[in-house]
Design an enzyme around this catalytic site. Structure first.
Site, PDB file in Angstrom:
ATOM      1  N   ARG A  52       7.706  -6.782  12.934  1.00  0.00           N
ATOM      2  CA  ARG A  52       7.470  -5.523  13.639  1.00  0.00           C
ATOM      3  C   ARG A  52       6.067  -4.989  13.381  1.00  0.00           C
ATOM      4  O   ARG A  52       5.267  -4.814  14.291  1.00  0.00           O
ATOM      5  CB  ARG A  52       8.535  -4.490  13.202  1.00  0.00           C
ATOM      6  CG  ARG A  52       8.604  -3.241  14.091  1.00  0.00           C
ATOM      7  CD  ARG A  52       7.642  -2.164  13.726  1.00  0.00           C
ATOM      8  NE  ARG A  52       7.762  -1.718  12.338  1.00  0.00           N
ATOM      9  CZ  ARG A  52       6.892  -0.905  11.771  1.00  0.00           C
ATOM     10  NH1 ARG A  52       5.838  -0.466  12.438  1.00  0.00           N
ATOM     11  NH2 ARG A  52       7.032  -0.556  10.502  1.00  0.00           N
ATOM     12  N   HIS A  85      -0.061  -0.879   2.082  1.00  0.00           N
ATOM     13  CA  HIS A  85      -0.978  -1.664   2.896  1.00  0.00           C
ATOM     14  C   HIS A  85      -2.110  -2.198   2.023  1.00  0.00           C
ATOM     15  O   HIS A  85      -2.518  -1.562   1.054  1.00  0.00           O
ATOM     16  CB  HIS A  85      -1.548  -0.816   4.045  1.00  0.00           C
ATOM     17  CG  HIS A  85      -0.603  -0.671   5.193  1.00  0.00           C
ATOM     18  ND1 HIS A  85      -0.843  -1.228   6.429  1.00  0.00           N
ATOM     19  CD2 HIS A  85       0.599  -0.047   5.292  1.00  0.00           C
ATOM     20  CE1 HIS A  85       0.161  -0.947   7.247  1.00  0.00           C
ATOM     21  NE2 HIS A  85       1.041  -0.223   6.578  1.00  0.00           N
ATOM     22  N   CYS A 131      -1.577  -0.812  11.475  1.00  0.00           N
ATOM     23  CA  CYS A 131      -1.201   0.243  12.417  1.00  0.00           C
ATOM     24  C   CYS A 131      -2.265   0.342  13.503  1.00  0.00           C
ATOM     25  O   CYS A 131      -3.449   0.522  13.203  1.00  0.00           O
ATOM     26  CB  CYS A 131      -1.071   1.577  11.689  1.00  0.00           C
ATOM     27  SG  CYS A 131      -0.723   2.942  12.806  1.00  0.00           S
ATOM     28  N   ASN A 175       0.191  -5.194   5.690  1.00  0.00           N
ATOM     29  CA  ASN A 175       1.026  -4.788   4.564  1.00  0.00           C
ATOM     30  C   ASN A 175       0.833  -5.725   3.385  1.00  0.00           C
ATOM     31  O   ASN A 175       0.317  -6.830   3.528  1.00  0.00           O
ATOM     32  CB  ASN A 175       2.506  -4.829   4.979  1.00  0.00           C
ATOM     33  CG  ASN A 175       2.855  -3.728   5.931  1.00  0.00           C
ATOM     34  OD1 ASN A 175       2.638  -3.852   7.132  1.00  0.00           O
ATOM     35  ND2 ASN A 175       3.397  -2.650   5.433  1.00  0.00           N
TER      36      ASN A 175
END
Length: 324
Positions: free
Chosen positions: A16, A220, A251, A262
């Site tokens: 995701r 992150h 993001c 991440n």
């Protein structure tokens, strides 16, 4: 400082959080096979899809087909993300696959909130009664709460610890007034500003104020400190983390020049393995999935262990002790 956890729970978010950041279209069939491969690694939680507008996140245009296609493995929970109640209803339509995780979070940065959801933090907070009412109607009694951009913001700069605590306190108050209990508390380093001292300080304050609530970290690796921040979290007794295989992620609304992935799942699992902390994850299988991720996105990904290899495998081949 707490004793190190004996077991760490890792929620995989690479499909995701990672694929949403990629510009090249990834075929739905490849996405499905990728999640199925992750399901075979021993991971118990995989967040793989966002129920959001494809106008803003084109990689999620096939979210429904992606959900329909995966093979659900017993013992594994599959999660989605939504930014509004319409997204939640889409997730509910896939109740045979998607585990609904009642949660609510607020950004500590008003600028980021507007760029990410087109709403200021105050408007996001005013949405809480709608969410709680829907979750209560579905039979849920607990709501996880959290703060994103909790450690610093590319738009607004340093985030005061007091702002994070204030946002959590207000969420807790409103959740209680609306008839639910607070579950897990999630702190998110959305833009990679955190350092180990800051992790310990903020987690310490949260633990002092809410000693009976589990704390989770979403880290992150934008500036290379995620693994150090992970160790800091371990030293504070945090045993729940989000991570992305191969270091996928970023993001789209965080104002980074490059990917802000991440913390890497296989690197995290490897570190736990070397420290004698259980994760339940087969590292060699996970490394194979990380190599697949790199092929799918068509460019190098920052994970280290997929290149350096699993030391347990090297030790076994040479008859060395399990841990030196």
């Amino acid at each position: 400082m707490s004793d190190l956890p004996r077991h760490v729970r890792i929620r995989e978010v690479g499909p995701r959080e990672g694929f949403q950041f990629e510009k090249a279209v990834i075929a739905t069939a490849d996405k499905i096979a990728f999640v199925d491969a992750l399901s075979a690694t021993g991971l118990k939680g995989i967040e793989f899809v966002s129920f959001v507008s494809p106008k803003w996140v084109p990689q999620m245009a096939d979210a429904d087909a992606w959900c329909d296609g995966i093979t659900k493995k017993p013992g594994v929970e599959y999660y989605g993300l939504w930014l509004n109640l319409q997204g939640l209803e889409r997730a509910l339509a896939h109740g045979d696959k998607i585990t609904i995780r009642p949660s609510f979070s607020l950004p500590a940065s008003n600028t980021f909130s507007i760029k990410n959801t087109n709403k200021p933090v105050s408007a996001k907070l005013d949405e809480m009664p709608e969410y709680v009412a829907r979750y209560r109607a579905l039979g849920y009694e607990r709501l996880d709460i959290g703060v994103s951009v909790a450690f610093g913001c590319n738009y607004e700069g340093a985030i005061p610890d007091d702002r994070v605590i204030s946002l959590l306190t207000e969420q807790e108050r409103r959740v209680g007034d609306l008839g639910l209990e607070v579950g897990e508390i999630v702190l998110m380093d959305t833009m990679g500003w955190a350092n180990p001292a800051q992790i310990k300080r903020v987690v310490g304050r949260v633990r002092d104020l809410w000693p009976d609530h589990a704390v989770a970290l979403h880290l992150h690796d934008t500036r290379g400190l995620a693994i150090a921040n992970f160790v800091a979290g371990l030293e504070m007794g945090v045993d729940s983390y989000d991570a992305a295989v191969a270091g996928l992620g970023g993001c789209p609304f965080a104002a980074h020049k490059g990917a802000a992935g991440n913390i890497c799942t296989e690197d995290t699992v490897f570190l736990c393995q070397e420290m004698g902390i259980e994760t339940g994850v087969d590292l060699d299988r996970l490394i194979a999935v990380a190599e697949t991720a790199e092929r799918l996105v068509g460019h190098p990904l920052p994970g280290k262990v997929k290149v350096g290899g699993n030391l347990a495998t090297y030790r076994a081949a040479r008859g060395s002790p399990a841990i030196a």
